[in-house]
Write an enzyme that holds these catalytic residues in place. Structure first.
Site, PDB file in Angstrom:
ATOM      1  N   GLY A  10       8.291 -16.043  -6.342  1.00  0.00           N
ATOM      2  CA  GLY A  10       9.273 -15.373  -5.493  1.00  0.00           C
ATOM      3  C   GLY A  10       9.555 -16.230  -4.278  1.00  0.00           C
ATOM      4  O   GLY A  10       8.693 -16.986  -3.825  1.00  0.00           O
ATOM      5  N   SER A  11      10.749 -16.132  -3.741  1.00  0.00           N
ATOM      6  CA  SER A  11      11.116 -16.994  -2.615  1.00  0.00           C
ATOM      7  C   SER A  11      12.124 -16.306  -1.699  1.00  0.00           C
ATOM      8  O   SER A  11      13.014 -16.937  -1.140  1.00  0.00           O
ATOM      9  CB  SER A  11      11.711 -18.297  -3.142  1.00  0.00           C
ATOM     10  OG  SER A  11      12.790 -17.973  -4.011  1.00  0.00           O
ATOM     11  N   GLY A  12      11.988 -14.999  -1.563  1.00  0.00           N
ATOM     12  CA  GLY A  12      12.828 -14.259  -0.617  1.00  0.00           C
ATOM     13  C   GLY A  12      12.284 -14.441   0.794  1.00  0.00           C
ATOM     14  O   GLY A  12      11.538 -15.386   1.082  1.00  0.00           O
ATOM     15  N   TRP A  14      10.076 -12.606   2.587  1.00  0.00           N
ATOM     16  CA  TRP A  14       8.621 -12.480   2.706  1.00  0.00           C
ATOM     17  C   TRP A  14       7.916 -13.563   1.886  1.00  0.00           C
ATOM     18  O   TRP A  14       6.942 -14.161   2.342  1.00  0.00           O
ATOM     19  CB  TRP A  14       8.217 -11.064   2.301  1.00  0.00           C
ATOM     20  CG  TRP A  14       6.775 -10.627   2.404  1.00  0.00           C
ATOM     21  CD1 TRP A  14       6.196  -9.647   1.632  1.00  0.00           C
ATOM     22  CD2 TRP A  14       5.736 -11.062   3.309  1.00  0.00           C
ATOM     23  NE1 TRP A  14       4.879  -9.476   2.003  1.00  0.00           N
ATOM     24  CE2 TRP A  14       4.567 -10.335   3.024  1.00  0.00           C
ATOM     25  CE3 TRP A  14       5.688 -12.028   4.317  1.00  0.00           C
ATOM     26  CZ2 TRP A  14       3.364 -10.515   3.700  1.00  0.00           C
ATOM     27  CZ3 TRP A  14       4.475 -12.220   5.003  1.00  0.00           C
ATOM     28  CH2 TRP A  14       3.346 -11.471   4.689  1.00  0.00           C
ATOM     29  N   GLY A  15       8.446 -13.867   0.716  1.00  0.00           N
ATOM     30  CA  GLY A  15       7.835 -14.892  -0.126  1.00  0.00           C
ATOM     31  C   GLY A  15       7.830 -16.252   0.559  1.00  0.00           C
ATOM     32  O   GLY A  15       6.823 -16.976   0.552  1.00  0.00           O
ATOM     33  N   LYS A 120       5.935  -4.377  -2.719  1.00  0.00           N
ATOM     34  CA  LYS A 120       5.873  -3.004  -2.212  1.00  0.00           C
ATOM     35  C   LYS A 120       6.182  -2.029  -3.345  1.00  0.00           C
ATOM     36  O   LYS A 120       7.008  -2.294  -4.195  1.00  0.00           O
ATOM     37  CB  LYS A 120       6.909  -2.803  -1.099  1.00  0.00           C
ATOM     38  CG  LYS A 120       6.732  -3.708   0.111  1.00  0.00           C
ATOM     39  CD  LYS A 120       5.471  -3.392   0.903  1.00  0.00           C
ATOM     40  CE  LYS A 120       5.426  -4.119   2.245  1.00  0.00           C
ATOM     41  NZ  LYS A 120       5.411  -5.589   2.139  1.00  0.00           N
ATOM     42  N   LYS A 204       3.562   5.496   2.714  1.00  0.00           N
ATOM     43  CA  LYS A 204       3.867   5.341   4.154  1.00  0.00           C
ATOM     44  C   LYS A 204       5.351   5.536   4.435  1.00  0.00           C
ATOM     45  O   LYS A 204       5.729   6.002   5.500  1.00  0.00           O
ATOM     46  CB  LYS A 204       3.405   3.974   4.653  1.00  0.00           C
ATOM     47  CG  LYS A 204       4.148   2.808   3.992  1.00  0.00           C
ATOM     48  CD  LYS A 204       4.677   1.822   5.000  1.00  0.00           C
ATOM     49  CE  LYS A 204       5.683   0.887   4.368  1.00  0.00           C
ATOM     50  NZ  LYS A 204       5.104  -0.355   3.863  1.00  0.00           N
ATOM     51  N   ASN A 271      13.425   3.981   7.396  1.00  0.00           N
ATOM     52  CA  ASN A 271      13.148   5.343   6.939  1.00  0.00           C
ATOM     53  C   ASN A 271      13.154   6.313   8.125  1.00  0.00           C
ATOM     54  O   ASN A 271      13.744   7.384   8.082  1.00  0.00           O
ATOM     55  CB  ASN A 271      11.801   5.395   6.214  1.00  0.00           C
ATOM     56  CG  ASN A 271      11.838   4.653   4.889  1.00  0.00           C
ATOM     57  OD1 ASN A 271      12.462   5.095   3.937  1.00  0.00           O
ATOM     58  ND2 ASN A 271      11.190   3.490   4.832  1.00  0.00           N
ATOM     59  N   GLN A 299      13.690   3.869   0.829  1.00  0.00           N
ATOM     60  CA  GLN A 299      12.461   3.917   0.036  1.00  0.00           C
ATOM     61  C   GLN A 299      11.726   5.256   0.172  1.00  0.00           C
ATOM     62  O   GLN A 299      11.177   5.768  -0.786  1.00  0.00           O
ATOM     63  CB  GLN A 299      11.522   2.775   0.470  1.00  0.00           C
ATOM     64  CG  GLN A 299      12.068   1.390   0.172  1.00  0.00           C
ATOM     65  CD  GLN A 299      12.441   1.204  -1.287  1.00  0.00           C
ATOM     66  OE1 GLN A 299      11.681   1.602  -2.164  1.00  0.00           O
ATOM     67  NE2 GLN A 299      13.608   0.656  -1.546  1.00  0.00           N
TER      68      GLN A 299
END
Lengths: 352, 352
Positions: A10-12, A14-15, A120, A204, A271, A299
């Protein structure tokens, strides 16, 4: 002993941030190879390959613009090239792409590889739940832990102080992951309980919605803390109830993945914000999303609906009155004030 | 069995509010007398006796103005008249008046009486600590529990939803107190651990100061939650360390007296506010108090200094690095940013 080598799946946003933290850390770890390989879905950015940009400009111009990356991070368009040369795999892709990505990896994973999930959420299917780590273990037959906590990618990219929790049942491998992630601005602690950790990471968002409902009603910090506390307790109870005998520990709630993530989400994030707007405007959550989220889905509202389905199937609505009540409020089956009396008769309402 | 009768020792803002909650509750409890007696320091209000005003106008015009009190609340100027006719005693006076009030009661307490403390804080003396419940038990030779949580007197007087925790080692008596306090807007749960509960009630003010430091630095919710979490953990560890073998339980941290109070204080209240101002202005805490608090003293700064003295005496600074660091920051021995690295060399600084 041959060197461990980290591959990022992954490379978004966060990645890429995680790759940067790890690439800086492994320079100082004798048992890790200095190179970090990163699988990157090879989209075009201004007509050019993102993989090529990362490997020449050393910046993820699409998902983490403005942050130079160490040259030891090397991007690959083919996930097989990452997993057949790296034995420490970090999974950090959007949940909806997990299953297909794992399928591409089958048969190409190095023997003795271990994984860690930064993904997540959990998988909901017909009123049943599968943890992301369980999905990865099932498909790839490797041991997999997870890293969760109140960590926001851009804060970490800015080297602002954040915390997180590594959960890995095996102590030695868990400590390897700890050393790969922990640094002076990103404080990581290790536990063994992967179940409660991932449950908090999902639930959460529901508690954060509740925090926003209290904010929308214009009530004070004591009232908000009271509702959050009830949610905090239900997170723990849910993990214990759904996965008995899987090592769920109350101590997990004191970690960043528990206390930290629940508190941070209930005071920041979308949220909370949408729920406040929901109360103040009287619009449906679908309308609130459309107004505020630019096409993204909330979410917390999705998770509450899925958890409600699980509870209903198992006849357990009344074991988790707050989470159930939040879903009924989200669906406008009862008013936001119902949150203060989650044990009431509204729980007998028929909702799908 | 003769009826239980509640006597309130104290009649300030919280004492009067508690008297009102209890007076309304006992109307529906068969085993309690309907009358609630309240000891009131008989000061003059506009030239008239406050005791007389309460008993004729049925309002505490000085400490809870605007809230009608049930006629079943009867005020007395003499504490002996309360304690020699009531066997369920609620202690709710400022901590500095506790010892002298208890002395006035010696020899006048009914046999078999039980107490509950609503008093914030503990007694610090020469680097030693005594819990308020222990003081009451020592002086009056009665069993005493406590009620603590994220409860703000005026919110409860307004019947806004709040929570609290009753701690009483004896289950039956604890349940009596639970029934006396719990109602639809004031959700009370019962535990047995009086130690951790009171420790949180004191240390939460220190954690709230830390929350304010993060706010003053302009950092986000993840960073704030991370610091609060470290404080949350140190509260629990302190209780366990200072009072081993007194039934300290990690579950206590999930109650209103733990999670609720720490979270509410870190987002609301004067400790948080002054600490934010301290960072933003660069003034000493003494100056911040003078600017913002109208002569009141900051509980968090006082408690941090006292706890630091205890830790120093017992050579335990490094067991509680966050709390110790907060004190050093309060005293301007190190900058606010030190809070992110509480385990550093600054802990070796000599401070009294």
């Amino acid at each position: 002993m041959s060197l461990k080598r980290v591959g990022i799946i992954g490379s978004g946003n966060w990645g890429t941030t995680a790759a940067r933290v790890i690439a800086e850390n492994v320079q100082n770890l004798d048992d890790f190879d200095n190179t970090v390989k990163m699988w990157c879905f090879d989209e075009k950015v201004n007509g050019e390959s993102l993989v090529k940009i990362i490997n020449t400009v050393h910046e993820n111009v699409k998902y983490l613009p403005g942050y130079p990356l160490p040259e030891t991070i090397v991007a690959y368009a083919d996930v097989v090239e990452v997993c057949n040369t790296c034995n420490y795999l970090v999974f950090v892709i959007p949940h909806q792409f997990l299953e297909e990505t794992l399928k591409d990896m089958i048969g190409h994973v190095l023997p003795g590889s271990v994984g860690i999930s930064l993904i997540k959420g959990v998988t909901f299917l017909d009123g049943e739940i599968e943890l992301v780590t369980d999905t990865i273990e099932r498909v790839l037959k490797i041991k997999c832990g997870s890293l969760m906590g109140a960590n926001i990618a851009n804060d970490i990219a800015n080297r602002e102080y954040c915390e997180s929790t590594v959960a890995f049942p095996n102590e030695e491998i868990g400590n390897d992951w700890l050393r790969a992630f922990d640094c002076y601005y990103f404080h990581v602690e290790r536990i063994q309980d992967i179940v409660c950790q991932q449950v908090c990471g999902t639930l959460k968002n529901i508690i954060a919605t509740a925090g926003g409902l209290v904010d929308g009603l214009g009530l004070g910090q004591s009232t908000k803390a009271a509702i959050m506390r009830r949610g905090f307790v239900e997170c723990y109870k849910f993990a214990e109830w759904y996965w008995p005998n899987r090592g769920v520990k109350i101590e997990t709630m004191m970690e960043s993945c528990g206390f930290g993530d629940i508190v941070a989400s209930s005071y920041g994030g979308r949220n909370r914000k949408c729920a406040e707007y929901f109360v103040k405007t009287g619009k449906t959550f679908a309308q609130c999303e459309a107004d505020l989220l630019n096409g993204q889905k909330l979410q917390g509202v999705l998770a509450a609906a899925e958890i409600y389905r699980v509870l209903k199937k198992k006849n357990a609505i009344k074991l988790f009155p707050l989470i159930s009540t939040i879903h009924l409020i989200d669906r406008m089956k009862c008013p936001p004030q119902t949150i203060f009396h989650p044990d009431g008769e509204h729980l007998d309402i028929e909702v799908d």
